[in-house]
Design an enzyme around this catalytic site. Structure first.
Site, PDB file in Angstrom:
ATOM      1  CG  HIS A  64      26.138  29.352  65.296  1.00  0.00           C
ATOM      2  ND1 HIS A  64      25.430  30.069  66.356  1.00  0.00           N
ATOM      3  CD2 HIS A  64      27.139  30.324  64.796  1.00  0.00           C
ATOM      4  CE1 HIS A  64      26.012  31.293  66.488  1.00  0.00           C
ATOM      5  NE2 HIS A  64      26.974  31.447  65.577  1.00  0.00           N
TER       6      HIS A  64
ATOM      7  CG  HIS B  11      30.121  33.316  61.996  1.00  0.00           C
ATOM      8  ND1 HIS B  11      29.507  34.567  62.157  1.00  0.00           N
ATOM      9  CD2 HIS B  11      30.151  32.485  63.341  1.00  0.00           C
ATOM     10  CE1 HIS B  11      28.761  34.334  63.573  1.00  0.00           C
ATOM     11  NE2 HIS B  11      29.199  33.321  64.050  1.00  0.00           N
TER      12      HIS B  11
ATOM     13  CE  LYS C  53      23.153  34.552  66.862  1.00  0.00           C
ATOM     14  NZ  LYS C  53      24.605  34.602  66.319  1.00  0.00           N
TER      15      LYS C  53
ATOM     16  CG  HIS D 157      25.696  36.039  71.013  1.00  0.00           C
ATOM     17  ND1 HIS D 157      26.691  35.764  70.348  1.00  0.00           N
ATOM     18  CD2 HIS D 157      26.268  36.304  72.287  1.00  0.00           C
ATOM     19  CE1 HIS D 157      27.967  35.790  70.975  1.00  0.00           C
ATOM     20  NE2 HIS D 157      27.668  36.084  72.219  1.00  0.00           N
TER      21      HIS D 157
ATOM     22  CG  HIS E 192      27.417  30.384  70.479  1.00  0.00           C
ATOM     23  ND1 HIS E 192      26.703  31.126  71.725  1.00  0.00           N
ATOM     24  CD2 HIS E 192      27.351  31.383  69.597  1.00  0.00           C
ATOM     25  CE1 HIS E 192      26.675  32.390  71.187  1.00  0.00           C
ATOM     26  NE2 HIS E 192      27.027  32.576  69.792  1.00  0.00           N
TER      27      HIS E 192
ATOM     28  CG  ASP F 205      29.969  30.641  67.032  1.00  0.00           C
ATOM     29  OD1 ASP F 205      30.017  31.369  65.983  1.00  0.00           O
ATOM     30  OD2 ASP F 205      30.294  31.057  68.318  1.00  0.00           O
TER      31      ASP F 205
HETATM   32  C1  NCD Z   1      31.731  34.996  66.019  1.00  0.00           C
HETATM   33  C2  NCD Z   1      31.951  35.875  64.770  1.00  0.00           C
HETATM   34  O1  NCD Z   1      33.344  36.184  64.646  1.00  0.00           O
HETATM   35  O2  NCD Z   1      31.488  36.385  63.849  1.00  0.00           O
HETATM   36  N1  NCD Z   1      32.568  35.190  66.963  1.00  0.00           N
HETATM   37  C3  NCD Z   1      32.857  34.374  67.985  1.00  0.00           C
HETATM   38  O3  NCD Z   1      33.465  34.717  69.011  1.00  0.00           O
HETATM   39  N2  NCD Z   1      31.709  33.390  68.074  1.00  0.00           N
HETATM   40  C4  NCD Z   1      30.300  35.801  66.318  1.00  0.00           C
HETATM   41  C5  NCD Z   1      29.668  35.379  67.230  1.00  0.00           C
HETATM   42  O4  NCD Z   1      28.896  34.081  66.997  1.00  0.00           O
HETATM   43  O5  NCD Z   1      29.491  35.598  68.313  1.00  0.00           O
HETATM   44 ZN    ZN Z   2      28.590  32.722  65.664  1.00  0.00          ZN
END
Ligand code: NCD
Ligand code: ZN
Length: 336
Positions: free
Chosen positions: A12, A14, A95, A134, A168, A240
């Protein structure tokens, strides 16, 4: 002391786009063999063209590193069988974000009406496309994930052949669902294994620990630790890691997301060693993810960590990592 981790996977992650992608992608691709790339760009990844082009930009950003981006689409109930068949070989999962629940999720789902989403989920089941969720409602912030439990149960029981990954997870309730439904799995982040709401807001407010879902109580963290440290086959690591520029974090309306990618392996090693469960770290960091997702491709990689003090950098570009400036006990010695 040395610890060797084989083929670490971050299920997971970003990576963003543009300059942020160039900054953060190499910080994952150096030590991880692969990662499940979240689709919440602006606009989100919802077409084959966007997905292929985003994958290309990621590969460009990581240069010569051996790292496989496992691509995801942003769930839309309008995805048809024809569309999903055509894109199947290019993606690893889809997702699902409830609308407006977190960063860049405005185009998400506004309700869980099976008449609306059932056809797409049936096609995903038959094409064996995992659904990553999520799982939060828009209720009171500490109860959102627990409230979402009923939706996990609804989906898990109505689509028994659909692999559903609770992303998460942060609560003991979510951990308990894993052993009730065969088709529920979970990712757990590093930060939710280490912090509670006390670290975020119990003393001086720390925006760099603010994320969705918010860190919970000590008993929740204990349940997450138990299940991760035991090497439970249905849980895997998903950082995450969610970078935001410093001025978006240290601001009115602080953005949600904790940046951990470059320090995750060191801190996980420390945590698992402290709890005498180093053997299970290999399961959590790679083997379980491979068994859950099946057929994940990557080039072999070994990360050698050594017991040597490492000070977490104060910043990576304009992103402040979790625990900036803190001294920890493990460093990365070599990646081979
Ligand atoms: C994530 C993001 O910034 O893209 N933020 C977070 O607080 N985890 C998005 C997500 O996974 O919820
Ligand atoms: Zn995330």
């Amino acid at each position: 002391m040395e610890v060797i981790l084989k083929n670490p996977l971050d299920m997971h992650l970003h990576l963003r786009d543009g300059d942020m992608l160039s900054l953060v992608a190499p910080l994952s691709s150096r030590t991880f063999s692969g990662g499940l790339i979240m689709p919440n760009l602006i606009p989100p990844v919802t077409s084959k063209e966007e997905l292929i082009s985003y994958r290309g930009r990621i590969l460009e950003a990581i240069g010569d590193d051996n790292f496989t981006p496992y691509m995801t689409l942003f769930f839309k109930p309008t995805y048809t069988e024809e569309f999903l068949k055509d894109i199947r070989d290019n993606l690893t999962a889809i997702k699902l974000y409830p609308a407006g629940i977190t960063t860049n999720s405005e185009g998400g789902l506004s309700g869980f009406d099976l008449d609306e989403i059932g056809d797409t989920l049936d096609v995903m089941s038959s094409l064996e496309i995992p659904l990553c969720i999520h799982g939060e409602t828009n209720g009171f912030v500490m109860d959102r994930e627990a409230e979402f439990g009923a939706i996990y149960e609804l989906l898990a029981s109505n689509f028994p052949n659909l692999k559903i990954i609770m992303e998460h997870i942060t609560t003991r309730d979510s951990v308990e669902l894993l052993d009730i439904y065969d088709n529920l799995y979970a990712t757990i982040t590093l930060h939710h294994l280490l912090i509670t709401l006390d670290d975020v807001a119990g003393g001086m407010l720390n925006p760099h620990l603010f994320c969705k879902p918010i860190a919970k109580r000590y008993e929740d963290r204990e349940a997450l630790r138990e299940v991760a440290l035991s090497g439970h086959p249905k849980v895997m690591f998903g950082s995450d890691s969610a970078p935001h520029p410093q001025d978006a974090k240290e601001a009115h309306f602080c953005s949600a997301g904790v940046f951990t990618a470059p320090i995750a392996l060191q801190l996980l090693t420390e945590l698992f060693l402290e709890n005498s469960n180093l053997d299970n770290l290999q399961k959590f960091i790679s083997d379980n993810g491979q068994n859950i997702y099946k057929n994940l491709e990557f080039s072999p990689k070994e990360v050698v960590l050594e017991e040597r003090e490492f000070t977490i950098p104060n910043r990576y570009g304009d992103v402040i990592p979790m625990f900036d400036g803190k001294k920890i006990n493990f460093s990365i010695k070599e990646v081979r």
